[in-house]
Design an enzyme around this catalytic site. Structure first.
Site, PDB file in Angstrom:
ATOM      1  CD  GLU A 396      72.077 -50.774 -53.160  1.00  9.72           C
ATOM      2  OE1 GLU A 396      73.179 -50.807 -53.874  1.00  9.72           O
ATOM      3  OE2 GLU A 396      71.581 -51.071 -52.813  1.00  9.72           O
ATOM      4  CG  HIS A 463      76.853 -49.788 -64.246  1.00 11.31           C
ATOM      5  ND1 HIS A 463      76.277 -50.807 -64.569  1.00 11.31           N
ATOM      6  CD2 HIS A 463      77.695 -49.401 -63.102  1.00 11.31           C
ATOM      7  CE1 HIS A 463      76.736 -51.869 -64.026  1.00 11.31           C
ATOM      8  NE2 HIS A 463      77.773 -51.003 -62.754  1.00 11.31           N
TER       9      HIS A 463
END
Length: 657
Positions: A396, A463
């Site tokens: 990322e 999440h």
């Protein structure tokens, strides 16, 4: 020390000598100015000049270099005026960063130099993005990024090398191994025999050079450049040298064994190169003296021009105006509308933005053939090709850095976080590079980061977070959070049109549960404008994202209350006028958000209302937010966690005030 002159003429070798000596003479002057208190800090590169000078001379003038503290030779070899560099080092408004940055933490587009930040790894990933821009434009060019031996321990080093190798990017990674990271010797930094051995693990070519040998550095970089361009592959180079002075002047070198300093002083790059030129008859004692005297005279003139006692004049509006690059006017919606789900509106907006901006590149895990974790980019690979729709490794930070590099190279980019929670792995690039670069030296960061966020889907602590408050605190970012399909499309297209970094939050629970009319043609919605969902007389709810639907559902179930609802849509910039208007309408305000209570963005809104709208209030501003715990997995626990579970309590408390 052997010097390979190959096809270099005597004239070139003499010019190389001037390029090598010039930063040394500047440094000697800077150390004097430092002792006189005329500059505040200095990171010395004495003894390491051959690396910066040799590398810069080996590249074309329009190939980007990403240097570090000790690379004065990069700046001088790119012929940056010394008087302006002096202004930069003093914090003058006439420097390269208007007094906003120190020493070498700045860049210059005309000189194709990208300024570093104090976190030493991120520039490597930016070099990836610049190299990708060259590749996409089919330019025969490379980018080159410096790092130190200490920086090779940072995660960004490994991510950047991996991305460059996987994508086959023409980038040169240059390690200056100077023996120490501040006071920590290499024996405590790594245990491999040579840092260049790390190239093997990433499937790239690597070579170690004598960093004190100007021609060896030059010839190696030239060869690496030719290889990177012809093969479209990265190269790792380890240049061995030594830091002859402290990390910065205040730290000194008492921790360095004297024998080491003595050993490396005999390998001084200037003395060695001078000896070579004298032995070959290219440099005489008289010409040596003449060159040095000419350079010293030039330095004195430039110092006299550049030294100033005038500090920058602080002006609040100027500071705020330079935070963002100017954008374009909104594009009004036109033509017919059709019913679309939230997720389809996002996909349509992204697709139309790709058509509107041929320079827009999409990057993210599984977004190509698979179509993304939520299928928003399904079919994009076939329509736009692998160059523009790019699967990424799980890197990322490197991908966000590469996005910034693409922006430097003239592209736009969208980075999809598979889940917004994973943005933590790229946090440094966002808050220290993307957010600050325009303010620091006028370089825009044309990057959108899509953030699938929010709970209500039973996905647990990693999440389900809605972490917008992490980014609303950081000047230079824009933060968008739509609640309905039409806004989702129009704000996404607006974010992609904007030349500034935008964190674009999209609530996963709304993807397939919310539908509404969406204009079919391309349009944008101005970032920073709230929308009044409905007026009210009893209380006002200020909210965004899922909170809008919680508020609407509540008003439908409780017609006894007249509730005004303001959908902020954008958190940065914030629509203060709309907030004041809805406060004025009822005098009672509830701020509703899904994020946890403490430090949530609702606290900022509440504080602003208390400070600016106190005279309009008939009750304290209240906040309804989620519990100050991680988001639990079990459905009953998650429902209890979410702010919606306490909405009725707060509304009744506020209306009865």
């Amino acid at each position: 020390m052997h010097f390979d002159r190959s096809d270099l003429s005597d004239t070139q070798l003499q010019s190389f000598y001037k390029a090598l000596v010039y930063p040394r003479l500047i440094e000697e002057k800077m150390l004097l100015l430092l002792r006189q208190g005329k500059i505040s800090k200095w990171f010395s590169g004495i003894g390491q000049e051959a690396i910066a000078v040799g590398a810069t001379l080996a590249l074309e003038a329009d190939e980007w270099i990403l240097p570090l503290h000790r690379n004065l030779g990069v700046f001088t070899s790119r012929e940056m005026p010394l008087d302006k560099l002096l202004q930069q080092w003093q914090g003058s408004e006439d420097g390269y960063s208007k007094g906003r940055e120190r020493s070498f933490h700045f860049g210059s587009r005309p000189h194709h130099i990208c300024g570093m930040i104090s976190h030493l790894g991120p520039q490597l990933s930016i070099a990836d993005g610049i190299a990708l821009a060259h590749q996409l434009k089919k330019e025969q060019k490379v980018s080159l990024a410096f790092t130190g031996e200490g920086g090779t321990s940072e995660g960004e080093f490994h991510e950047a090398l991996n991305v460059a190798a996987v994508w086959g990017l023409p980038v040169i990674f240059l390690i200056e191994n100077n023996g120490y990271g501040l006071s920590t010797p290499v024996s405590e930094q790594y245990h491999c025999s040579s840092l260049v051995d790390k190239a093997i693990g990433y499937g790239m070519e690597g070579v170690q050079v004598d960093g004190n040998n100007l021609l060896e550095v030059y010839q190696t970089i030239r060869t690496a450049r030719a290889y990177a361009i012809s093969q479209q592959k990265p190269v790792l180079i380890e240049a061995m040298t030594f830091r002859m002075r402290g990390h910065e002047e205040a730290s000194g070198v008492k921790y360095v064994p004297p024998a080491l300093l003595e050993e490396w002083s005999k390998k001084d790059p200037i003395a060695q190169y001078e000896a070579f030129l004298q032995q070959t008859g290219i440099l005489s004692a008289d010409s040596r003296t003449a060159i040095r005297e000419e350079l010293k005279h030039h330095i004195e003139q430039q110092v006299a021009n550049g030294l100033t006692d005038t500090p920058p004049i602080a002006d609040i509006q100027t500071e705020l105006d330079d935070l963002y690059a100017p954008g374009s006017a909104p594009v009004a919606a036109s033509g017919p509308s059709s019913e679309k789900r939230f997720i389809n509106a996002l996909s349509e907006g992204l697709k139309q933005a790709m058509e509107q901006h041929p320079e827009l590149i999409l990057m993210g895990q599984d977004i190509a053939a698979y179509g993304g974790a939520f299928k928003i980019t399904e079919g994009f690979l076939e329509k736009f090709g692998a160059g523009r729709v790019r699967n990424t490794p799980l890197c990322e930070s490197a991908i966000i850095g590469a996005a910034l590099g693409l922006s430097i190279g003239g592209f736009k980019s969208m980075v999809e976080m598979q889940f917004g929670d994973f943005v933590t792995c790229g946090f440094n690039q966002i808050v220290n590079n993307l957010a600050k670069i325009h303010y620091r030296w006028g370089q825009h960061a044309d990057v959108v980061i899509r953030m699938p966020a929010g709970g209500g889907v039973g996905a647990g602590p990693f999440h389900s977070q809605t972490n917008e408050a992490w980014f609303t605190h950081v000047p230079g970012l824009k933060v968008v959070y739509p609640s309905n399909p039409a806004d989702a499309k129009g704000l996404l297209t607006a974010a992609l049109a904007d030349p500034n970094p935008v964190l674009y939050f999209e609530h996963k629970a709304l993807y397939r549960s919310i539908s509404g009319p969406v204009p079919e043609n391309y349009y944008t919605i101005e970032i920073g404008k709230a929308a009044l969902v409905q007026p009210g007389e009893d209380i006002s709810i200020i909210t965004w994202g899922s909170g809008v639907h919680w508020a609407l559902e509540y008003t439908q179930q409780h017609p006894e209350f007249s509730i005004g609802i303001l959908d902020l849509r954008s958190l940065v910039p914030l629509d203060y006028t709309a907030i004041q208007d809805i406060v004025s309408a009822t005098g009672k305000v509830l701020i509703l958000h899904e994020d946890t209570l403490t430090g949530g963005f609702g606290a900022e809104i509440s504080a602003w209302i208390a400070e600016h709208c106190f005279h309009l209030l008939d009750a304290p501003v209240m906040r309804c937010a989620s519990l100050d715990t991680p988001i639990p997995f079990a459905t009953s626990l998650e429902k209890n966690f979410l702010a919606k579970a306490r909405l009725d309590k707060y509304i009744r408390q506020l209306t009865s005030w």
